[in-house]
Design an enzyme around this catalytic site. Structure first.
Site, PDB file in Angstrom:
ATOM      1  CE1 TYR A  85      29.955  63.847  16.978  1.00 28.66           C
ATOM      2  CE2 TYR A  85      30.228  64.069  19.344  1.00 28.66           C
ATOM      3  CZ  TYR A  85      30.658  64.358  18.062  1.00 28.66           C
ATOM      4  OH  TYR A  85      31.761  65.154  17.868  1.00 28.66           O
ATOM      5  NE  ARG A 138      40.898  61.043  11.834  1.00 25.32           N
ATOM      6  CZ  ARG A 138      39.848  61.611  12.448  1.00 25.32           C
ATOM      7  NH1 ARG A 138      38.753  60.929  12.738  1.00 25.32           N
ATOM      8  NH2 ARG A 138      39.862  62.889  12.752  1.00 25.32           N
ATOM      9  CE  LYS A 156      32.079  65.260  14.126  1.00 24.45           C
ATOM     10  NZ  LYS A 156      32.842  65.763  15.284  1.00 24.45           N
ATOM     11  CD  GLU A 227      34.079  65.992  11.586  1.00 20.75           C
ATOM     12  OE1 GLU A 227      33.614  67.138  11.696  1.00 20.75           O
ATOM     13  OE2 GLU A 227      34.899  65.519  12.401  1.00 20.75           O
ATOM     14  CG  ASP A 228      36.047  61.919  11.109  1.00 16.31           C
ATOM     15  OD1 ASP A 228      36.531  62.896  11.720  1.00 16.31           O
ATOM     16  OD2 ASP A 228      35.398  61.029  11.676  1.00 16.31           O
ATOM     17  CG  ASP A 250      34.734  69.189  13.783  1.00 19.17           C
ATOM     18  OD1 ASP A 250      34.787  70.116  14.599  1.00 19.17           O
ATOM     19  OD2 ASP A 250      34.231  68.077  14.042  1.00 19.17           O
ATOM     20  CG  ASP A 251      38.443  65.651  12.212  1.00 12.64           C
ATOM     21  OD1 ASP A 251      37.899  65.138  13.189  1.00 12.64           O
ATOM     22  OD2 ASP A 251      37.982  65.562  11.046  1.00 12.64           O
ATOM     23  CG  ASN A 399      36.582  60.397  20.060  1.00 10.38           C
ATOM     24  OD1 ASN A 399      36.505  60.275  21.275  1.00 10.38           O
ATOM     25  ND2 ASN A 399      36.580  61.583  19.460  1.00 10.38           N
TER      26      ASN A 399
HETATM   27  N1  LIG Z   1      38.177  64.485  21.007  1.00 10.45           N
HETATM   28  C1  LIG Z   1      38.000  65.079  19.863  1.00 10.45           C
HETATM   29  O1  LIG Z   1      37.227  66.033  19.734  1.00 10.45           O
HETATM   30  C2  LIG Z   1      38.754  64.602  18.657  1.00 10.45           C
HETATM   31  C3  LIG Z   1      38.815  65.421  17.525  1.00 10.45           C
HETATM   32  C4  LIG Z   1      39.542  64.994  16.395  1.00 10.45           C
HETATM   33  C5  LIG Z   1      40.173  63.769  16.415  1.00 10.45           C
HETATM   34  N2  LIG Z   1      40.059  62.981  17.532  1.00 10.45           N
HETATM   35  C6  LIG Z   1      40.668  61.651  17.549  1.00 10.45           C
HETATM   36  O2  LIG Z   1      42.067  61.761  17.386  1.00 10.45           O
HETATM   37  C7  LIG Z   1      42.556  60.630  16.684  1.00 10.45           C
HETATM   38  C8  LIG Z   1      43.449  61.110  15.559  1.00 10.45           C
HETATM   39  O3  LIG Z   1      42.712  61.895  14.650  1.00 10.45           O
HETATM   40  P1  LIG Z   1      43.473  62.713  13.503  1.00 10.45           P
HETATM   41  O4  LIG Z   1      42.453  63.402  12.685  1.00 10.45           O
HETATM   42  O5  LIG Z   1      44.550  63.543  14.102  1.00 10.45           O
HETATM   43  O6  LIG Z   1      44.098  61.504  12.671  1.00 10.45           O
HETATM   44  P2  LIG Z   1      45.445  61.497  11.851  1.00 10.45           P
HETATM   45  O7  LIG Z   1      45.490  60.186  11.171  1.00 10.45           O
HETATM   46  O8  LIG Z   1      45.598  62.750  11.070  1.00 10.45           O
HETATM   47  O9  LIG Z   1      46.575  61.533  12.995  1.00 10.45           O
HETATM   48  C9  LIG Z   1      46.931  60.456  13.810  1.00 10.45           C
HETATM   49  C10 LIG Z   1      48.422  60.613  14.123  1.00 10.45           C
HETATM   50  O10 LIG Z   1      48.763  59.617  15.060  1.00 10.45           O
HETATM   51  C11 LIG Z   1      50.008  59.099  14.655  1.00 10.45           C
HETATM   52  N3  LIG Z   1      50.235  57.763  15.191  1.00 10.45           N
HETATM   53  C12 LIG Z   1      49.775  56.584  14.725  1.00 10.45           C
HETATM   54  N4  LIG Z   1      50.252  55.583  15.461  1.00 10.45           N
HETATM   55  C13 LIG Z   1      51.025  56.126  16.406  1.00 10.45           C
HETATM   56  C14 LIG Z   1      51.817  55.601  17.468  1.00 10.45           C
HETATM   57  N5  LIG Z   1      51.880  54.290  17.697  1.00 10.45           N
HETATM   58  N6  LIG Z   1      52.486  56.463  18.249  1.00 10.45           N
HETATM   59  C15 LIG Z   1      52.411  57.787  18.030  1.00 10.45           C
HETATM   60  N7  LIG Z   1      51.690  58.351  17.051  1.00 10.45           N
HETATM   61  C16 LIG Z   1      51.009  57.528  16.249  1.00 10.45           C
HETATM   62  C17 LIG Z   1      49.945  59.095  13.127  1.00 10.45           C
HETATM   63  O11 LIG Z   1      51.226  58.983  12.534  1.00 10.45           O
HETATM   64  C18 LIG Z   1      49.286  60.427  12.880  1.00 10.45           C
HETATM   65  O12 LIG Z   1      50.230  61.475  12.775  1.00 10.45           O
HETATM   66  C19 LIG Z   1      41.332  59.831  16.240  1.00 10.45           C
HETATM   67  O13 LIG Z   1      41.159  58.733  17.118  1.00 10.45           O
HETATM   68  C20 LIG Z   1      40.189  60.781  16.402  1.00 10.45           C
HETATM   69  O14 LIG Z   1      38.996  60.133  16.781  1.00 10.45           O
HETATM   70  C21 LIG Z   1      39.379  63.380  18.640  1.00 10.45           C
HETATM   71  O1  LIG Z   2      33.595  62.757  16.081  1.00  6.92           O
HETATM   72  C1  LIG Z   2      34.051  62.990  17.212  1.00  6.92           C
HETATM   73  O2  LIG Z   2      33.544  62.514  18.253  1.00  6.92           O
HETATM   74  C2  LIG Z   2      35.207  63.928  17.418  1.00  6.92           C
HETATM   75  C3  LIG Z   2      36.143  64.061  16.278  1.00  6.92           C
HETATM   76  O3  LIG Z   2      35.618  64.791  15.213  1.00  6.92           O
HETATM   77  C4  LIG Z   2      36.767  62.780  15.819  1.00  6.92           C
HETATM   78  O4  LIG Z   2      36.990  62.655  14.612  1.00  6.92           O
HETATM   79  O5  LIG Z   2      37.066  61.939  16.669  1.00  6.92           O
HETATM   80 MG   LIG Z   3      36.093  64.115  13.328  1.00  7.68          MG
END
Ligand SMILES: NC(=O)c1ccc[n+]([C@@H]2O[C@H](COP(=O)([O-])OP(=O)(O)OC[C@H]3O[C@@H](n4cnc5c(N)ncnc54)[C@H](O)[C@@H]3O)[C@@H](O)[C@H]2O)c1
Ligand SMILES: O=C(O)C[C@H](O)C(=O)O
Ligand SMILES: [Mg+2]
Length: 529
Positions: A85, A138, A156, A227-228, A250-251, A399
């Site tokens: 993962y 994404r 997942k 997802e993603d 999930d996101d 991530n």
């Molecule tokens: N820890 C977790 O469980 C978890 C869960 C979901 C997503 N994530 C992570 O969060 C990140 C975003 O995922 P998402 O689904 O929201 O993607 P997304 O593309 O929907 O959102 C990303 C956001 O960041 C903004 N962004 C881009 N560049 C930027 C900058 N320089 N300054 C400020 N904002 C900026 C974009 O405009 C967008 O609104 C990914 O890296 C993903 O791995 C982590």
């Molecule tokens: O996949 C992960 O580790 C968490 C989340 O769903 C992500 O998109 O970053």
């Molecule tokens: Mg995800």
């Protein structure tokens, strides 16, 4: 029997089974046990040079012997989770075409759009209960990986089995291959996906509609996890289909419950009520705005009215602080936009209001990153935050590791060790919590299935968040239970989610079928039949 990963036992086929099945000669003479097989695979993993090759090795093991793969994973979750993962799955997606060996799950490609129902009709899929689907646009913070995004649904669903005890025959990873806008992938002669720019607009919508209709007809009651998907599609598909299919994103929702639950644990630690927090979100896409909306609900539950709840949250995206006079804000950001008149007393240079200006003026107690921007939580930002509050709560959630907003060791150093830190990916830093939706989605899925739910409600996610926040910690300064406890966490969350499904009127199973022992009894363990 040997070629099917669901029936293969390798050297663990007993002498009697070898007699009955005609396996003599096909296997070496040694008759092993699951434990000895685990020891053999561990020795191979130990001798490998890097995590990407460990990932590829584990994928091949999963495709040859599912019981052994899952037994190995469960025997040492803290070591194996980062290999099957996040973070290693990120490289697994980027280099998916290089390591593609055997089919797992379904690639539903746009050129095959008239064949979806035929593909789903395969009797091998009769037992499917859980689908994780992506279109690969994404992938973590790594952007468009096209067909390589299949690594994410596979990963997942490995966790649905490891943490929620869903049988490996009951899970189905699906990749909707609508092309890719990643030129490096498309131009790679090894790329296994459809070499076409992404299909968008009405054609994309019609394709997903055909997919959902086919899933609905073939697998009534299946749980589907989106997802993603990239931001707008993530929201649109969730809203379009959550009333038609037992499904969630999930996101958006899983991440929201994870971050909210961990924040509830953090304020229990600091003693400062939720309603006193000033929360800055950096990155207001699917994850960031999902978190914001759940925090609004949590603040309302804690006693604020909606307007006051929204006043506790500031969102910063790529154009800086999200303000209501910015043209063409997406709806999720419009709901979070601040009134520009609020800036009257702010100290800052003219121009774009970035994260630093926001932190200096808001003096947040909580800073959450979901931007995919490596290093965005730099030293000036964190020192400014630490100057304004005693126990800063800082969650760089992006991530994989290469996209994290900060390294947790830096966050601890710049705050003199006062910060409560949670990261999306595992960094191996003592006292730092892994705030990843793996703490939520297996339990939500298990609870929804156990309840025979017809929908996954917002209330079920809030029940999951509150349960997560109440579970206690690993005893090492972190905020959540350890990774070793993920199976127990999923069960606790499933019980709460199922009970909420009953309260929300979406359960079809009677409440007495939803006790912890009844749900636990349904959870599969990796042992040979
Ligand atoms: N820890 C977790 O469980 C978890 C869960 C979901 C997503 N994530 C992570 O969060 C990140 C975003 O995922 P998402 O689904 O929201 O993607 P997304 O593309 O929907 O959102 C990303 C956001 O960041 C903004 N962004 C881009 N560049 C930027 C900058 N320089 N300054 C400020 N904002 C900026 C974009 O405009 C967008 O609104 C990914 O890296 C993903 O791995 C982590
Ligand atoms: O996949 C992960 O580790 C968490 C989340 O769903 C992500 O998109 O970053
Ligand atoms: Mg995800």
């Amino acid at each position: 029997m040997l070629a099917d990963p669901l029936t293969n036992k390798g050297t663990a086929f007993t002498a009697a089974e070898r007699d009955a099945l005609g396996l003599h000669g096909l296997l070496p003479p040694h008759v092993g046990t699951l434990d000895s097989q685990i020891a053999r695979r561990r020795r191979v993993l130990d001798g490998m040079a890097d995590d990407f090759h460990r990932y590829a090795f584990l994928r091949e093991l999963q495709d040859s012997n599912e019981v052994l793969f899952h037994a190995l994973v469960q025997a040492d979750l803290p070591r194996l989770l980062p290999l099957v993962y996040t973070p290693t799955v990120g490289e697994g997606c980027e280099r998916f075409s290089e390591i593609w060996r055997r089919p797992r799950g379904l690639f539903l490609s746009y050129p095959n759009r008239t064949r979806i129902a035929d593909i789903l009709a395969d009797p091998a899929l009769d037992r499917v209960k859980v689908i994780v689907v992506s279109d690969g646009e994404r992938i973590l913070g790594l952007g468009d990986q096209g067909a390589g995004g299949m690594g994410i649904p596979i990963g997942k669903l490995a966790l649905y089995t490891a943490c929620a005890g869903i049988h490996p025959a009951e899970v189905l990873p699906i990749l909707l291959d609508v092309g890719t806008d990643n030129a490096a992938r498309r131009d790679d002669p090894l790329y296994v996906g459809w070499r076409n720019p992404r299909i968008r607009g009405a054609e994309y919508d019609a394709f997903v509609e055909d997919f959902v209709a086919a899933v609905h007809a073939r697998f009534p009651g299946v749980l589907l996890q989106w997802e993603d998907f990239a931001g707008k599609n993530a929201y649109d598909l969730l809203e379009r289909y959550r009333g038609r299919l037992l499904s969630f994103n999930d996101d958006i929702q899983g991440t929201a419950a994870t971050a909210t639950g961990t924040l509830l644990a953090a304020i229990r630690r600091t003693g400062q009520p939720l309603t006193d927090q000033r929360i800055v979100l950096f990155g207001a896409g699917a994850a960031g705005s999902g978190i914001a909306e759940m925090l609004v609900r949590a603040l309302i539950a804690a006693g604020l009215d909606e307007a006051a709840a929204r006043q506790r949250i500031w969102a910063v995206d790529r154009d800086g602080l999200v303000l209501s006079d910015i043209p063409r804000l997406p709806p999720q950001q419009a709901a979070l936009a601040r009134d520009p008149t609020e800036l009257a007393g702010w100290t800052m240079a003219p121009g774009r209001i970035g994260l630093l200006e926001t932190v200096v003026n808001v003096r947040p107690t909580v800073l959450i990153g979901a931007s995919g921007q490596m290093g965005a939580f730099g030293e000036p930002v964190i020192r400014a935050m630490a100057a304004g509050c005693e126990r800063p709560v800082i969650f760089p959630l992006s991530n994989p590791i290469s996209r994290a907003e900060a390294h947790p060791a830096d966050l601890l150093a710049w705050t003199g060790g006062r910060a409560l830190v949670g990261t999306g990916s595992p960094f191996g830093v003592a006292g730092v919590t892994q705030v990843n939706n793996v703490y939520i989605f297996p339990g939500v899925g298990l609870g929804a299935l156990a309840a025979g739910a017809t929908a996954v409600t917002d209330g079920m996610f809030m029940a999951a968040a509150e349960t997560l926040g109440s579970l206690g910690d690993a005893g090492d300064g972190s905020l959540l239970p350890p990774i070793t406890a993920l199976r127990a966490v999923a069960l606790r969350i499933a019980v709460a989610v199922a009970a909420q499904a009953v309260r929300d009127g979406v359960a079809t199973m009677p409440a007495d079928a939803l006790a912890a022992e009844r749900i636990a009894a349904q959870m599969w363990l990796p042992v040979y039949d």
